[in-house]
Design a protein around this motif. Structure first.
Motif, PDB file in Angstrom:
ATOM      1  N   VAL A   1       0.894  -1.301   0.108  1.00 18.01           N
ATOM      2  CA  VAL A   1      -0.120  -0.072  -0.030  1.00 18.01           C
ATOM      3  C   VAL A   1       0.978   1.447  -0.136  1.00 18.01           C
ATOM      4  O   VAL A   1       1.799   1.451   0.760  1.00 18.01           O
ATOM      5  CB  VAL A   1      -0.965   0.133   0.947  1.00 18.01           C
ATOM      6  CG1 VAL A   1      -1.716   1.389   1.152  1.00 18.01           C
ATOM      7  CG2 VAL A   1      -1.850  -1.259   1.152  1.00 18.01           C
ATOM      8  N   HIS A   2       0.499   2.285  -0.821  1.00 17.95           N
ATOM      9  CA  HIS A   2       1.613   3.255  -1.096  1.00 17.95           C
ATOM     10  C   HIS A   2       0.605   4.495  -0.253  1.00 17.95           C
ATOM     11  O   HIS A   2      -0.434   4.362  -0.027  1.00 17.95           O
ATOM     12  CB  HIS A   2       1.681   3.603  -2.571  1.00 17.95           C
ATOM     13  CG  HIS A   2       2.652   2.718  -3.152  1.00 17.95           C
ATOM     14  ND1 HIS A   2       3.904   2.789  -3.061  1.00 17.95           N
ATOM     15  CD2 HIS A   2       2.204   1.596  -3.808  1.00 17.95           C
ATOM     16  CE1 HIS A   2       4.619   1.689  -3.472  1.00 17.95           C
ATOM     17  NE2 HIS A   2       3.382   0.958  -4.202  1.00 17.95           N
ATOM     18  N   THR A   3       1.370   5.535  -0.182  1.00 14.74           N
ATOM     19  CA  THR A   3       0.725   6.733   0.188  1.00 14.74           C
ATOM     20  C   THR A   3       1.075   8.118  -0.802  1.00 14.74           C
ATOM     21  O   THR A   3       2.125   7.759  -1.456  1.00 14.74           O
ATOM     22  CB  THR A   3       1.219   7.397   1.418  1.00 14.74           C
ATOM     23  OG1 THR A   3       2.567   7.977   1.565  1.00 14.74           O
ATOM     24  CG2 THR A   3       1.707   5.896   2.468  1.00 14.74           C
TER      25      THR A   3
ATOM     26  N   GLY B   1       4.558  10.627  -4.316  1.00 15.82           N
ATOM     27  CA  GLY B   1       4.495  11.662  -5.555  1.00 15.82           C
ATOM     28  C   GLY B   1       3.244  11.153  -6.554  1.00 15.82           C
ATOM     29  O   GLY B   1       2.638  11.947  -7.476  1.00 15.82           O
ATOM     30  N   HIS B   2       2.926   9.954  -6.522  1.00 10.13           N
ATOM     31  CA  HIS B   2       1.932   9.529  -7.679  1.00 10.13           C
ATOM     32  C   HIS B   2       0.934   8.637  -7.004  1.00 10.13           C
ATOM     33  O   HIS B   2       0.304   7.888  -7.793  1.00 10.13           O
ATOM     34  CB  HIS B   2       2.864   8.831  -8.776  1.00 10.13           C
ATOM     35  CG  HIS B   2       3.738   7.432  -8.367  1.00 10.13           C
ATOM     36  ND1 HIS B   2       4.896   7.736  -7.618  1.00 10.13           N
ATOM     37  CD2 HIS B   2       3.353   6.154  -7.986  1.00 10.13           C
ATOM     38  CE1 HIS B   2       5.269   6.329  -7.348  1.00 10.13           C
ATOM     39  NE2 HIS B   2       4.300   5.722  -7.548  1.00 10.13           N
ATOM     40  N   ALA B   3       0.630   8.847  -5.697  1.00 11.53           N
ATOM     41  CA  ALA B   3      -0.404   8.066  -5.083  1.00 11.53           C
ATOM     42  C   ALA B   3      -1.307   9.206  -4.533  1.00 11.53           C
ATOM     43  O   ALA B   3      -1.051  10.371  -4.440  1.00 11.53           O
ATOM     44  CB  ALA B   3      -0.142   7.119  -4.014  1.00 11.53           C
TER      45      ALA B   3
ATOM     46  N   ASP C   1       5.409   2.057   1.387  1.00 11.86           N
ATOM     47  CA  ASP C   1       5.732   3.271   0.372  1.00 11.86           C
ATOM     48  C   ASP C   1       6.902   3.340  -0.452  1.00 11.86           C
ATOM     49  O   ASP C   1       7.866   2.440   0.004  1.00 11.86           O
ATOM     50  CB  ASP C   1       5.265   4.609   0.792  1.00 11.86           C
ATOM     51  CG  ASP C   1       4.862   5.518  -0.019  1.00 11.86           C
ATOM     52  OD1 ASP C   1       4.602   5.475  -1.435  1.00 11.86           O
ATOM     53  OD2 ASP C   1       4.479   6.965   0.343  1.00 11.86           O
ATOM     54  N   HIS C   2       7.117   3.745  -1.576  1.00 13.33           N
ATOM     55  CA  HIS C   2       8.270   3.946  -2.118  1.00 13.33           C
ATOM     56  C   HIS C   2       9.622   4.423  -1.287  1.00 13.33           C
ATOM     57  O   HIS C   2       9.338   5.891  -0.798  1.00 13.33           O
ATOM     58  CB  HIS C   2       8.208   4.672  -3.576  1.00 13.33           C
ATOM     59  CG  HIS C   2       7.273   4.018  -4.512  1.00 13.33           C
ATOM     60  ND1 HIS C   2       7.772   2.822  -5.176  1.00 13.33           N
ATOM     61  CD2 HIS C   2       6.010   4.094  -4.810  1.00 13.33           C
ATOM     62  CE1 HIS C   2       6.611   2.662  -6.297  1.00 13.33           C
ATOM     63  NE2 HIS C   2       5.918   3.511  -5.919  1.00 13.33           N
ATOM     64  N   VAL C   3      10.523   3.787  -1.478  1.00 15.83           N
ATOM     65  CA  VAL C   3      11.807   4.450  -0.584  1.00 15.83           C
ATOM     66  C   VAL C   3      12.307   5.701  -1.325  1.00 15.83           C
ATOM     67  O   VAL C   3      11.988   5.879  -2.472  1.00 15.83           O
ATOM     68  CB  VAL C   3      12.896   3.427  -0.685  1.00 15.83           C
ATOM     69  CG1 VAL C   3      13.292   3.228  -2.193  1.00 15.83           C
ATOM     70  CG2 VAL C   3      14.149   3.488   0.210  1.00 15.83           C
TER      71      VAL C   3
ATOM     72  N   THR D   1      13.109   8.244 -13.304  1.00 12.97           N
ATOM     73  CA  THR D   1      11.777   8.743 -13.478  1.00 12.97           C
ATOM     74  C   THR D   1      10.647   8.207 -12.423  1.00 12.97           C
ATOM     75  O   THR D   1       9.581   8.661 -12.150  1.00 12.97           O
ATOM     76  CB  THR D   1      11.245   8.444 -14.616  1.00 12.97           C
ATOM     77  OG1 THR D   1      11.196   7.106 -14.768  1.00 12.97           O
ATOM     78  CG2 THR D   1      12.015   9.214 -15.922  1.00 12.97           C
ATOM     79  N   GLU D   2      11.245   7.063 -11.614  1.00  9.80           N
ATOM     80  CA  GLU D   2      10.237   6.681 -10.630  1.00  9.80           C
ATOM     81  C   GLU D   2      10.361   7.255  -9.647  1.00  9.80           C
ATOM     82  O   GLU D   2      11.395   7.615  -8.971  1.00  9.80           O
ATOM     83  CB  GLU D   2      10.682   5.068 -10.491  1.00  9.80           C
ATOM     84  CG  GLU D   2      10.004   4.377  -9.345  1.00  9.80           C
ATOM     85  CD  GLU D   2       8.374   4.206  -9.698  1.00  9.80           C
ATOM     86  OE1 GLU D   2       7.822   3.591  -8.949  1.00  9.80           O
ATOM     87  OE2 GLU D   2       8.021   4.538 -10.831  1.00  9.80           O
ATOM     88  N   ARG D   3       9.408   7.954  -8.765  1.00 10.75           N
ATOM     89  CA  ARG D   3       9.284   8.872  -7.743  1.00 10.75           C
ATOM     90  C   ARG D   3       9.359   8.002  -6.458  1.00 10.75           C
ATOM     91  O   ARG D   3       8.415   6.967  -6.511  1.00 10.75           O
ATOM     92  CB  ARG D   3       8.238   9.802  -7.946  1.00 10.75           C
ATOM     93  CG  ARG D   3       8.468  10.675  -9.187  1.00 10.75           C
ATOM     94  CD  ARG D   3       7.373  11.789  -9.568  1.00 10.75           C
ATOM     95  NE  ARG D   3       6.281  10.721 -10.121  1.00 10.75           N
ATOM     96  CZ  ARG D   3       5.064  10.984 -10.204  1.00 10.75           C
ATOM     97  NH1 ARG D   3       4.656  12.459  -9.922  1.00 10.75           N
ATOM     98  NH2 ARG D   3       4.181  10.216 -10.691  1.00 10.75           N
TER      99      ARG D   3
ATOM    100  N   ALA E   1      -1.929  -0.735  -3.706  1.00  9.48           N
ATOM    101  CA  ALA E   1      -2.818   0.463  -4.164  1.00  9.48           C
ATOM    102  C   ALA E   1      -2.010   1.697  -4.080  1.00  9.48           C
ATOM    103  O   ALA E   1      -1.097   2.133  -3.446  1.00  9.48           O
ATOM    104  CB  ALA E   1      -3.730   0.506  -2.562  1.00  9.48           C
ATOM    105  N   HIS E   2      -2.551   2.541  -5.007  1.00  6.74           N
ATOM    106  CA  HIS E   2      -2.048   4.036  -5.149  1.00  6.74           C
ATOM    107  C   HIS E   2      -3.343   4.978  -4.685  1.00  6.74           C
ATOM    108  O   HIS E   2      -2.958   6.170  -4.881  1.00  6.74           O
ATOM    109  CB  HIS E   2      -1.458   4.186  -6.444  1.00  6.74           C
ATOM    110  CG  HIS E   2      -0.100   3.556  -6.557  1.00  6.74           C
ATOM    111  ND1 HIS E   2       0.111   2.371  -6.912  1.00  6.74           N
ATOM    112  CD2 HIS E   2       1.280   4.284  -6.476  1.00  6.74           C
ATOM    113  CE1 HIS E   2       1.443   2.161  -7.105  1.00  6.74           C
ATOM    114  NE2 HIS E   2       2.257   3.295  -6.674  1.00  6.74           N
ATOM    115  N   ARG E   3      -4.458   4.247  -4.589  1.00  4.21           N
ATOM    116  CA  ARG E   3      -5.661   5.094  -4.340  1.00  4.21           C
ATOM    117  C   ARG E   3      -6.147   4.274  -3.084  1.00  4.21           C
ATOM    118  O   ARG E   3      -6.268   3.024  -3.108  1.00  4.21           O
ATOM    119  CB  ARG E   3      -6.655   5.081  -5.501  1.00  4.21           C
ATOM    120  CG  ARG E   3      -6.014   5.689  -6.685  1.00  4.21           C
ATOM    121  CD  ARG E   3      -7.044   5.611  -7.781  1.00  4.21           C
ATOM    122  NE  ARG E   3      -7.569   4.038  -8.134  1.00  4.21           N
ATOM    123  CZ  ARG E   3      -8.289   3.931  -9.097  1.00  4.21           C
ATOM    124  NH1 ARG E   3      -8.965   4.534  -9.731  1.00  4.21           N
ATOM    125  NH2 ARG E   3      -8.794   2.536  -9.026  1.00  4.21           N
TER     126      ARG E   3
HETATM  127 ZN   LIG Z   1       4.220   3.364  -7.124  1.00  2.30          ZN
END
Ligand SMILES: [Zn+2]
Ligand SMILES: [Zn+2]
Length: 274
Positions: free
Chosen positions: A8-10, A14-16, A39-41, A55-57, A233-235
């Motif tokens: 699960v992202h938050t 920057g893109h969730a 979330d992404h490191v 480019t991956e945020r 999930a990004h939403r």
């Molecule tokens: Zn992502």
């Protein structure tokens, strides 16, 4: 049933979108027993060479502390669900010591090791790769996933056949050989993979199904690779999304137990009968 959503992202990445609490509330409303934020490191792997653009945020390094503290606060605030502290960490060969350092910064419940790009090519998100075709991408991607498992740096491997999000699959016999080899390496490494439902929600190609697909999951099962669950999930509304399909696939592949994590140790749960 004992179900978890460990991917699960938050909005920090920057893109969730949405608020952290909305993700948790979806997890509770869907009856999940555990939800892990992963979330992404922060982009530790930013190459010195300015021509190599990332480019991956991910969140900024300064945000990491706040992220961890927020998750700890939610654990107190929501006793009705177990909330785990995770992080999705890019596997980038050459940066192993930094990954280890990040792993030692906080008492993570788990680190997801994900391959998002092939650094020998570029640092762009692999699904947008334009210089290389699927016949190069799949073997290289699987190789990196196997190396991530063998590195011992991660607790679980993310979306192990991600390129199908944008690239046509290879001929069935070629794909079967590559998948078999990957499953064998994952098995030898004692790996845990996630069954990730993000692909159902589509990429460049509409509904690519689960990561991994049925055949690769079967091969993994045969090699003793353990599995856990994630929506990516990004939403908020995507927490626990499409789990019926994931459960169907787990049943048909013969997985009666799923992996749960606490402070980076594994506990197997008989998910259907618990
Ligand atoms: Zn992502
Ligand atoms: Zn990912």
């Amino acid at each position: 049933m004992y179900l978890v959503d460990y991917h699960v992202h938050t909005q920090r990445c920057g893109h969730a979108c949405g608020e952290d609490r909305e993700y948790i509330e979806t997890a509770i409303s869907r009856g999940l027993r555990e939800m892990g934020f992963s979330d992404h490191v922060p982009r530790f792997y930013q190459p010195k060479d300015a021509k190599m653009t990332v480019t991956e945020r991910g969140m900024t390094a300064a945000e990491l502390e706040g992220y961890v503290r927020a998750v700890w606060a939610y654990q107190e605030e929501y006793p009705e669900i177990k909330i785990k502290l995770g992080l999705e960490v890019d596997f980038v060969p050459g940066w192993e010591r930094e990954i280890e350092r990040i792993g030692s910064l906080y008492p993570w419940d788990y680190l997801i090791g994900s391959v998002h790009f092939i650094p020998e090519w570029n640092y762009g998100y692999i699904v947008r790769e334009t210089e290389h075709g699927p016949e190069e991408i799949y073997p290289e991607y699987f190789k990196k996933v196997a190396e991530a498992a063998e590195s011992g740096l991660f607790d679980v491997l993310g979306h192990i056949d991600l390129p199908k999000r944008s690239f046509e699959r290879l001929a069935p016999e070629v794909m079967a050989d590559l998948q078999q080899e990957l499953a064998e390496r994952l098995g030898k490494a004692g790996a845990v993979i996630e069954l990730n439902t993000y692909g159902i929600r589509g990429g460049k190609i509409k509904n690519v199904g689960l990561y991994p697909d049925e055949q690769l999951l079967r091969f993994c099962r045969e090699q003793g690779v353990r599995v856990t669950l994630g929506s990516d999930a990004h939403r908020p509304q995507d927490v626990g999304a499409d789990f019926e399909q994931a459960l169907k696939l787990m049943r048909s592949a013969g997985y009666t137990e799923i992996v749960t994590f606490e402070r980076r140790s594994v506990k197997m749960i008989p998910w259907e009968t618990y």
